[in-house]
Design a protein around this motif. Structure first.
Motif, PDB file in Angstrom:
ATOM      1  N   LEU A 167      39.939  19.525  12.728  1.00  0.00           N
ATOM      2  CA  LEU A 167      40.648  18.686  11.863  1.00  0.00           C
ATOM      3  C   LEU A 167      41.780  18.385  12.808  1.00  0.00           C
ATOM      4  O   LEU A 167      42.265  17.160  12.627  1.00  0.00           O
ATOM      5  N   LEU A 168      42.606  19.144  13.514  1.00  0.00           N
ATOM      6  CA  LEU A 168      43.630  18.956  14.349  1.00  0.00           C
ATOM      7  C   LEU A 168      43.275  17.950  15.399  1.00  0.00           C
ATOM      8  O   LEU A 168      44.062  17.092  15.701  1.00  0.00           O
ATOM      9  N   GLN A 170      40.873  15.594  15.175  1.00  0.00           N
ATOM     10  CA  GLN A 170      40.694  14.258  14.443  1.00  0.00           C
ATOM     11  C   GLN A 170      42.099  13.892  14.200  1.00  0.00           C
ATOM     12  O   GLN A 170      41.991  12.519  14.417  1.00  0.00           O
ATOM     13  N   GLU A 171      43.005  14.679  13.866  1.00  0.00           N
ATOM     14  CA  GLU A 171      44.302  14.146  13.591  1.00  0.00           C
ATOM     15  C   GLU A 171      45.050  13.357  14.688  1.00  0.00           C
ATOM     16  O   GLU A 171      45.653  12.441  14.818  1.00  0.00           O
ATOM     17  N   ARG A 172      44.482  14.189  16.055  1.00  0.00           N
ATOM     18  CA  ARG A 172      45.230  13.640  17.219  1.00  0.00           C
ATOM     19  C   ARG A 172      44.617  12.485  17.504  1.00  0.00           C
ATOM     20  O   ARG A 172      45.275  11.306  18.317  1.00  0.00           O
ATOM     21  N   GLN A 175      46.087   9.555  15.586  1.00  0.00           N
ATOM     22  CA  GLN A 175      47.428   9.233  16.086  1.00  0.00           C
ATOM     23  C   GLN A 175      47.457   8.157  17.315  1.00  0.00           C
ATOM     24  O   GLN A 175      48.086   7.547  17.451  1.00  0.00           O
TER      25      GLN A 175
END
Length: 213
Positions: A167-168, A170-172, A175
């Motif tokens: 998930l981290l 995917q968020e990166r 962004q």
């Protein structure tokens, strides 16, 4: 919860028992429906030179990988790691930053000298890359055939995914996509009229300078 080795209380967000030093596994789903599939003469361990054992994982053996019987390293075909992480971990809704940091500080495999290894299938030297942000695992990957994990690194990645590592990532990536869109160069010339978007002169000049330099 307590340590399965000495019975001491398990530390919050801890992965190593503070009393006896036992590695504490995270709660993962029963992913290893393991079936042996013989030995593959087409796959050799990049460290030992031993022919790899073929293992079938998941329901009906949906995932096939090779394992060295000597060093326990694993060779995963392209795309199979993502399937393993999904089957073992399932849906994760939050990123546990504290647990991710603890995992990164307590890797299952000690650091080894940097070296480039041959692909178990084609023999070409593989590239090294970090597998996911804050995972602590650097994999060797052949762009055509798959990637190599040393003993313990698959479990490290499973724990990383359970703590929200995927998930981290995917968020990166989301962004980075937004930042690229903001920094995208404007078209040459003055701001288009009638486009429905207003751009002041300073903004237009900044974008023009980015194109030039």
């Amino acid at each position: 919860m307590t340590c399965p080795s000495c019975g001491a209380p398990r530390p919050p967000r801890g992965v190593v028992c503070a009393y006896c030093g036992t590695r504490l596994d995270l709660d993962l789903r029963g992913w290893a429906h393991l079936q042996a599939g013989g030995v593959s003469t087409d796959l050799q361990c990049p460290d030992c030179g031993t022919s790899l054992e073929v293992l079938q994982l998941g329901p009906a053996g949906t995932i096939s990988l090779g394992r060295c019987p000597d060093c326990m390293g694993l060779f995963l075909p392209l795309g199979s790691l993502e399937l393993l992480l999904d089957q073992a971990v399932g849906r994760v809704w939050n990123v546990d930053h504290s647990l991710l940091q603890t995992l990164a500080d307590s890797p299952r495999r000690s650091a080894a000298p940097v070296r480039y290894r041959p692909c178990p299938r084609c023999g070409e030297l593989m590239n090294r890359r970090l597998q996911g942000q804050r995972s602590g695992v650097v994999v060797d990957q052949c762009r055509d055939h798959g990637l190599w994990l040393d003993a313990g690194e698959l479990r490290q990645l499973l724990e990383w995914a359970r703590a929200g590592g995927v998930l981290l990532d995917q968020e990166r990536q989301a962004q980075q996509t937004r930042e690229r869109q903001v920094d995208a160069p404007a078209t040459w010339g003055s701001p288009a009229e009638g486009s429905g978007e207003e751009m002041d002169l300073s903004t237009w000049l900044i974008r023009l300078l980015r194109q030039l330099f």
